[in-house]
Design an enzyme around this catalytic site. Structure first.
Site, short mmCIF file in Angstrom:
data_model
loop_
_atom_site.label_atom_id
_atom_site.label_comp_id
_atom_site.label_asym_id
_atom_site.label_seq_id
_atom_site.Cartn_x
_atom_site.Cartn_y
_atom_site.Cartn_z
N GLU A 1 87.71 -33.51 -30.52
CA GLU A 1 87.84 -32.63 -31.68
C GLU A 1 89.03 -31.68 -31.57
O GLU A 1 89.10 -30.69 -32.29
CB GLU A 1 86.54 -31.85 -31.88
CG GLU A 1 85.41 -32.77 -32.26
CD GLU A 1 84.05 -32.10 -32.24
OE1 GLU A 1 83.61 -31.67 -33.31
OE2 GLU A 1 83.44 -32.01 -31.17
N ILE B 1 81.06 -43.46 -30.49
CA ILE B 1 81.30 -43.27 -31.93
C ILE B 1 82.75 -43.62 -32.26
O ILE B 1 83.31 -43.12 -33.23
CB ILE B 1 80.93 -41.83 -32.36
CG1 ILE B 1 81.66 -40.78 -31.50
CG2 ILE B 1 79.44 -41.62 -32.21
CD1 ILE B 1 81.37 -39.34 -31.94
N GLY B 2 83.33 -44.49 -31.43
CA GLY B 2 84.73 -44.87 -31.62
C GLY B 2 85.63 -44.21 -30.60
O GLY B 2 86.83 -44.45 -30.56
N GLY C 1 87.28 -32.39 -22.70
CA GLY C 1 86.87 -32.99 -23.97
C GLY C 1 88.01 -32.96 -24.97
O GLY C 1 88.72 -31.96 -25.10
N PHE D 1 81.79 -38.49 -36.74
CA PHE D 1 82.48 -37.20 -36.92
C PHE D 1 81.52 -36.04 -37.14
O PHE D 1 81.87 -35.05 -37.76
CB PHE D 1 83.49 -37.29 -38.08
CG PHE D 1 84.23 -38.58 -38.14
CD1 PHE D 1 85.01 -38.98 -37.07
CD2 PHE D 1 84.13 -39.43 -39.23
CE1 PHE D 1 85.68 -40.19 -37.09
CE2 PHE D 1 84.80 -40.64 -39.26
CZ PHE D 1 85.58 -41.03 -38.20
N ASN E 1 91.20 -41.50 -19.45
CA ASN E 1 91.87 -42.74 -19.84
C ASN E 1 93.00 -42.36 -20.79
O ASN E 1 92.75 -41.88 -21.90
CB ASN E 1 90.84 -43.66 -20.52
CG ASN E 1 91.42 -44.99 -20.96
OD1 ASN E 1 92.55 -45.06 -21.44
ND2 ASN E 1 90.65 -46.05 -20.79
MO1 MOS Z 1 81.30 -33.34 -33.65
S1 MOS Z 1 81.42 -32.53 -35.55
O1 MOS Z 1 80.57 -32.03 -32.87
O2 MOS Z 1 80.36 -34.73 -33.99
#
Ligand code: MOS
Length: 741
Positions: A706, A470-471, A703, A245, A632
């Site tokens: 986030e 990262i998951g 993307g 994160f 996906n």
């Molecule tokens: Mo994200 S906070 O840009 O890993």
């Protein structure tokens, strides 16, 4: 109950299960501290118990007497570690506070590391390290004595060109309807399940670092600089990351310390930081304050928008998220005025935490929009529709914008037309029911990236890129891109990530990774296809009909084709690839180019507030998101769900409490740092809104990592207002804030 991932449709990829799913559920996936290294020594950190002052002396005798202790590293024997220049832009260190003393700049600063034969011995000895301090009274947060302020535009590259358009003060003075309010967000910590770990192994002059990382080349090159060695001698390994994160994106001072220890002791050294140490020896989301001023017409059109932000940071570092860049562009404001102030206190340096700029700033904006709707007696969706636009206040157009489509789809699914506008009107027995909504927005970033793809005559392919899972599902979507481009099934593709010996990818930050890496993979695959389609053999003057892969390879006389590709986004600096190899990624996008590139969404929340106890529940949420091409639908669905759940966490639960007397985090553990459990989350309904945007990058991906946690907190706040008539302008919203006499 949650709906299943939707079926693929327009511009939506297959809902392929994760390539790494089996490895993860069987425990086969190797995370940073899982790698078996021969005869490791174990490290334990000692962190400062004061926030400001100086180490007068250290007494290590008692600690050294613990059986099994090998060495204790302090500021007195680590001077050979070279300081790294702090740059909040991406590839650099987490902080400029890289010394382990004698100066102390925040509570919990690393002051020593004990290395012993066992973890237990290292921990016991760490507790016996005696540090004598000269203490100065620290400044903890906003309003504390002794803080200092900077104009962010003068000290932070990120905040240099904040949006300004027209005369917002004059437009405000002339406005028919005026609204002004202040909002606040608390300190928050990432608290990934996986702790911060580092294992270092030297073989002669070659260093291998096993460490969870969002930036393999940043880890490699910064470690080399820190240790003053050739980066070619550093190998960083991180095939799986157990949550990051943003917290694992930058180089951490602990890494050099562990590497140095391993070298001195001529033995592998493994460090697993404790949960509480991660609160201070790594980064976090700093608290923010906001003042928003809006001047509008009676029909809702906003002629004047002013957003001022205050962000907390450490004494030496100008870390700024400056989310006014995004709040000022979300709607078609007539005029815009923005400003960000950095407040320096005796705290560790903050850093990226999922959706860094927009989580606090859009929380403030989307509360204010709801408040304005109340003031105008308008439906909050209609107020947003009136201010929807094809360009921002400076005239810069959007590459694509599906905000109102998201609202319309989410509103229909949610049943918004049945909402009674009056607060408290939708009571159900003892429960006050509230419905609220808010926008989600996240800038689309894309960076220079590279990839290597090898296709075998058998139809199997290998994709290599030093990207990061990262998951988020990177293995899977990168594999899908190669499979699609090469015309082979996903099951025939092997994907290798998370290793600095592979071709570099940008930092897995700013939700750029799918866009950047898939663009490079696409380019490598297209180069393979070009080779394969070289003029076919002719039979009797006519091209042989010859579309089998094996035949194409046979004709070329090779068993495999390998292509390395470099993807350079338009407008990149020519040395962007060289810089990427050097650990300096160059992410562009958002508002930085010719067009505004953003993913957007609309989030709807139902809250139920108990009329007497004020217990707050969220039984239902609906989110509709448009983010260009979705690689996906299954992994995207998971990302959005996770985001909205985190948003509820932010709205109702999360806050790092600070003791103002000693500038110390109080609830630095999972018992006291509140996050939601299953019982807190009921129905999460995700709608993937189709959107096509060929401008953003070759693959058309905006993307999504986030996006979804951006609008949730405001939607909850707006729903709580609708339920109770009480507007909570400071997160988190806890029941004591809803008690009335
Ligand atoms: Mo994200 S906070 O840009 O890993």
């Amino acid at each position: 109950m949650n709906r299943a991932a939707p079926e693929p449709k327009d511009n939506m990829g297959e809902p392929a299960p994760r390539l790494d799913g089996r490895l993860k559920v069987t425990g086969e996936a190797r995370y940073g501290s899982d790698f078996a290294v021969g005869n490791p020594a174990h490290a334990f950190l000692v962190t400062s118990t004061i926030a400001s002052g100086r180490i007068d002396g250290m007494d290590l005798d008692e600690a050294k007497a613990v059986p099994g202790v090998l060495e204790i590293f302090t500021h007195e024997n680590t001077a050979e570690l070279k300081p790294l220049k702090y740059s909040p832009g991406g590839g650099g260190p987490t902080t400029s506070i890289q010394d382990f003393g004698p100066d102390i700049k925040h509570d919990g600063q690393i002051v020593a590391m004990v290395v012993a034969d066992t973890y237990e011995a290292a921990r016991e000895a760490a507790n016996k390290v005696r540090v004598r301090y000269q203490t100065k009274p620290p400044s903890a947060t906003f309003g504390s004595a002794g803080t200092s302020e900077d104009d962010a535009s003068e000290v932070s590259e990120r905040a240099k060109d904040l949006p300004q358009a027209g005369d917002a003060d004059a437009a405000y003075a002339a406005a028919e309807v005026k609204f002004e309010a202040e909002y606040a967000t608390p300190t928050q910590h990432h608290n990934a399940i996986e702790l911060f770990t580092t294992t270092c192994v030297w073989n002669d002059d070659k260093l291998t670092i096993y460490e969870p990382s969002q930036f393999m080349y940043g880890l490699k090159t910064n470690a080399a600089k820190n240790l003053d060695i050739d980066p070619a001698n550093v190998h960083a390994v991180s095939p799986f990351v157990g949550g990051a994160f943003g917290s694992k994106a930058q180089f951490s001072p602990r890494t050099g310390l562990v590497a140095l220890a391993a070298k001195r002791l001529n033995r592998p050294v493994k460090l697993v930081m404790t949960r509480d140490q991660g609160f201070t020896a790594q980064t976090y989301r700093a608290e923010t304050r906001h003042r928003i001023r809006i001047g509008a017409r009676r029909d809702g059109k906003i002629d004047s928008f002013t957003h001022e932000g205050w962000e907390l940071t450490s004494r030496p570092d100008a870390y700024s998220v400056a989310g006014v860049e995004d709040s000022a562009r979300l709607y078609g404001f007539g005029t815009v005025k923005t400003h960000v102030t950095l407040v320096h206190a005796d705290r560790n340096t903050p850093g990226f935490m999922r959706s860094p700029p927009v989580v606090p700033y859009i929380y403030a904006l989307e509360n204010a929009i709801d408040e304005l709707a109340v003031k105008l007696d308008m439906d909050p969706i209609e107020l947003r529709r009136v201010n929807d636009s094809t360009a921002d206040a400076t005239g810069k157009p959007w590459s694509s914008r599906s905000l109102m489509r998201c609202y319309d789809e989410a509103a229909a699914r949610f049943g918004w037309s049945r909402r009674q506008r009056q607060p408290g009107a939708m009571r159900d027995g003892d429960w006050l029911v509230g419905w609220g909504c808010a926008s989600a927005v996240y800038p689309t970033h894309v960076g220079a990236a590279t990839a290597r793809v090898r296709l075998l005559a058998s139809g199997k392919a290998l994709v290599q890129v030093a990207a990061h899972d990262i998951g988020t599902g990177t293995y899977t979507v990168v594999g899908q891109m190669a499979a699609e481009r090469l015309g082979i099934p996903l099951s025939a593709v092997t994907v290798e990530l998370g290793d600095s010996d592979l071709p570099p990818a940008p930092v897995a930050g700013g939700s750029n990774q799918t866009a950047s890496c898939c663009s490079a993979v696409m380019k490598a695959c297209d180069a393979i296809n070009t080779k394969l389609s070289q003029p076919p053999e002719t039979v009797g003057g006519r091209a042989a009909r010859d579309d089998k892969l094996e035949d194409k390879f046979r004709r070329l006389g090779v068993g495999a084709i390998e292509e390395y590709a470099e993807y350079l986004p338009p407008g990149s600096k020519p040395d962007a690839i060289k810089n990427l190899y050097a650990g300096q990624p160059s992410l562009g996008g958002g508002a930085s180019g010719d067009k505004l590139m953003y993913a957007l969404g609309a989030e709807f929340i139902e809250v139920r507030v108990h009329a007497r106890t004020r217990e707050i529940r969220v039984p239902r949420m609906v989110g509709a998101f448009a983010a260009g091409r979705i690689m996906n639908t299954r992994t995207a669905h998971s990302q959005y769900m996770g985001g909205m759940i985190w948003g509820v966490s932010s709205a109702l639960h999360e806050a790092t409490e600070i003791d103002p007397r000693v500038a110390r985090y109080v609830n630095d553990n999972f018992a006291d740092y509140l996050i939601p459990v299953n019982a807190d989350i009921q129905e999460v309904d995700i709608i993937l809104v189709p959107e096509r945007d060929d401008f953003v990058n070759p693959v058309g991906v905006k993307g999504i990592g986030e996006l979804a946690n951006v609008g949730t907190a405001a939607a909850v706040a707006n729903a709580v207002y609708h339920a109770t008539g009480i507007r909570v302008r400071e997160l988190p919203i806890r029941l004591e804030k809803l008690l009335t006499s």
